[in-house]
Motif scaffolding. Structure first.
Motif, PDB file in Angstrom:
ATOM      1  N   GLU A  50      14.873   0.543  48.403  1.00  0.00           N
ATOM      2  CA  GLU A  50      13.628   1.262  48.628  1.00  0.00           C
ATOM      3  C   GLU A  50      13.187   1.947  47.347  1.00  0.00           C
ATOM      4  O   GLU A  50      14.005   2.304  46.505  1.00  0.00           O
ATOM      5  CB  GLU A  50      13.822   2.308  49.719  1.00  0.00           C
ATOM      6  CG  GLU A  50      14.080   1.713  51.082  1.00  0.00           C
ATOM      7  CD  GLU A  50      14.235   2.788  52.136  1.00  0.00           C
ATOM      8  OE1 GLU A  50      13.786   3.930  51.909  1.00  0.00           O
ATOM      9  OE2 GLU A  50      14.824   2.483  53.167  1.00  0.00           O
ATOM     10  N   SER A  51      11.893   2.180  47.238  1.00  0.00           N
ATOM     11  CA  SER A  51      11.374   2.914  46.088  1.00  0.00           C
ATOM     12  C   SER A  51      11.800   4.375  46.193  1.00  0.00           C
ATOM     13  O   SER A  51      11.841   4.946  47.275  1.00  0.00           O
ATOM     14  CB  SER A  51       9.853   2.831  46.050  1.00  0.00           C
ATOM     15  OG  SER A  51       9.460   1.498  45.853  1.00  0.00           O
ATOM     16  N   ASN A  52      12.129   4.957  45.052  1.00  0.00           N
ATOM     17  CA  ASN A  52      12.594   6.335  45.030  1.00  0.00           C
ATOM     18  C   ASN A  52      11.535   7.318  44.572  1.00  0.00           C
ATOM     19  O   ASN A  52      11.729   8.519  44.675  1.00  0.00           O
ATOM     20  CB  ASN A  52      13.813   6.466  44.116  1.00  0.00           C
ATOM     21  CG  ASN A  52      14.992   5.722  44.675  1.00  0.00           C
ATOM     22  OD1 ASN A  52      15.350   5.895  45.827  1.00  0.00           O
ATOM     23  ND2 ASN A  52      15.593   4.869  43.869  1.00  0.00           N
ATOM     24  N   TYR A  53      10.431   6.821  44.031  1.00  0.00           N
ATOM     25  CA  TYR A  53       9.371   7.707  43.582  1.00  0.00           C
ATOM     26  C   TYR A  53       8.043   6.956  43.608  1.00  0.00           C
ATOM     27  O   TYR A  53       8.004   5.731  43.659  1.00  0.00           O
ATOM     28  CB  TYR A  53       9.661   8.278  42.191  1.00  0.00           C
ATOM     29  CG  TYR A  53       9.920   7.241  41.120  1.00  0.00           C
ATOM     30  CD1 TYR A  53       8.883   6.719  40.350  1.00  0.00           C
ATOM     31  CD2 TYR A  53      11.201   6.780  40.874  1.00  0.00           C
ATOM     32  CE1 TYR A  53       9.122   5.779  39.376  1.00  0.00           C
ATOM     33  CE2 TYR A  53      11.448   5.835  39.891  1.00  0.00           C
ATOM     34  CZ  TYR A  53      10.402   5.344  39.148  1.00  0.00           C
ATOM     35  OH  TYR A  53      10.638   4.403  38.182  1.00  0.00           O
ATOM     36  N   GLN A  60       6.807   3.576  41.531  1.00  0.00           N
ATOM     37  CA  GLN A  60       7.984   2.918  40.967  1.00  0.00           C
ATOM     38  C   GLN A  60       7.714   1.415  40.920  1.00  0.00           C
ATOM     39  O   GLN A  60       7.286   0.832  41.903  1.00  0.00           O
ATOM     40  CB  GLN A  60       9.213   3.193  41.828  1.00  0.00           C
ATOM     41  CG  GLN A  60      10.444   2.468  41.347  1.00  0.00           C
ATOM     42  CD  GLN A  60      11.658   2.738  42.218  1.00  0.00           C
ATOM     43  OE1 GLN A  60      11.676   3.697  42.967  1.00  0.00           O
ATOM     44  NE2 GLN A  60      12.644   1.892  42.130  1.00  0.00           N
ATOM     45  N   GLU A  87      19.695  11.292  44.030  1.00  0.00           N
ATOM     46  CA  GLU A  87      19.104  11.653  45.305  1.00  0.00           C
ATOM     47  C   GLU A  87      17.600  11.731  45.130  1.00  0.00           C
ATOM     48  O   GLU A  87      17.111  12.273  44.138  1.00  0.00           O
ATOM     49  CB  GLU A  87      19.626  13.004  45.775  1.00  0.00           C
ATOM     50  CG  GLU A  87      21.106  13.004  46.077  1.00  0.00           C
ATOM     51  CD  GLU A  87      21.567  14.365  46.590  1.00  0.00           C
ATOM     52  OE1 GLU A  87      20.777  15.035  47.291  1.00  0.00           O
ATOM     53  OE2 GLU A  87      22.683  14.745  46.282  1.00  0.00           O
ATOM     54  N   THR A  88      16.869  11.206  46.107  1.00  0.00           N
ATOM     55  CA  THR A  88      15.415  11.287  46.038  1.00  0.00           C
ATOM     56  C   THR A  88      14.978  12.728  46.266  1.00  0.00           C
ATOM     57  O   THR A  88      15.734  13.539  46.803  1.00  0.00           O
ATOM     58  CB  THR A  88      14.747  10.390  47.086  1.00  0.00           C
ATOM     59  OG1 THR A  88      15.139  10.845  48.383  1.00  0.00           O
ATOM     60  CG2 THR A  88      15.140   8.941  46.904  1.00  0.00           C
ATOM     61  N   SER A 134      15.250  13.996  49.863  1.00  0.00           N
ATOM     62  CA  SER A 134      16.599  14.306  50.360  1.00  0.00           C
ATOM     63  C   SER A 134      17.110  15.642  49.860  1.00  0.00           C
ATOM     64  O   SER A 134      18.087  16.154  50.370  1.00  0.00           O
ATOM     65  CB  SER A 134      17.568  13.188  49.987  1.00  0.00           C
ATOM     66  OG  SER A 134      17.706  13.153  48.583  1.00  0.00           O
TER      67      SER A 134
END
Length: 152
Positions: free
Chosen positions: A60-63, A66, A145-146, A149
């Motif tokens: 999954e994309s984290n930001y 991305q 960590e995103t 989270s």
């Protein structure tokens, strides 16, 4: 006088070298290894057989914004001023025929926000932002960590 100065410099050099070696031993231990272990660079085996490339993006994309990951091998792909192998499948003209994801519209906009007929030169070198993903064991532990989270 000159001989005394040279002798003194020699003694200082030996002491410095010895102290440096002892400091490295105490800081890193005697058996310092790289992440690849004690394998010699010339004897590194090919990893192509070990890497399994997924057909879809599994991470999954984290930001926001991305760049998507590349779900296939790219070894041997030429991306230079003269050629861009990525565009043979991902350009707007060929993506439907090849069954590949189209290059984003953002890649056709220049710095002044003018829409271009062809890809913007600042977005032409795909591998600056996009990297292959693979199902492999991490070399080192990842504790990323995103932002979501981290919220309580």
């Amino acid at each position: 006088m000159k001989q005394l100065f040279v002798a003194l410099l020699s003694v200082c050099a030996v002491i410095t070298w010895s102290a440096s070696a002892e400091l490295k031993k105490s800081m890193y231990g005697e058996n310092v290894q790289s992440l690849r272990g004690i394998t010699q660079l010339e004897k590194t085996p090919s990893t192509d057989e070990l890497i399994k490339y997924p057909r879809e993006q599994i991470l999954e994309s984290n930001y926001v914004y991305q760049p998507p990951l590349i779900p296939h091998k790219i070894r041997g792909y030429e991306v230079s001023l003269n050629a861009n192998k990525c565009l043979s499948c991902h350009s707007w003209k060929t993506s439907k025929i090849m069954g590949a994801t189209k290059v984003s519209v953002t890649h056709y906009v220049n710095r002044e926000d003018a829409v271009l007929a062809d890809m913007s030169p600042r977005r032409y070198f795909c591998l600056q932002c996009h990297v292959p993903q693979a199902n492999t064991k991490p070399v080192i532990k990842n504790v990323f960590e995103t932002v979501d989270s981290l919220k309580p």
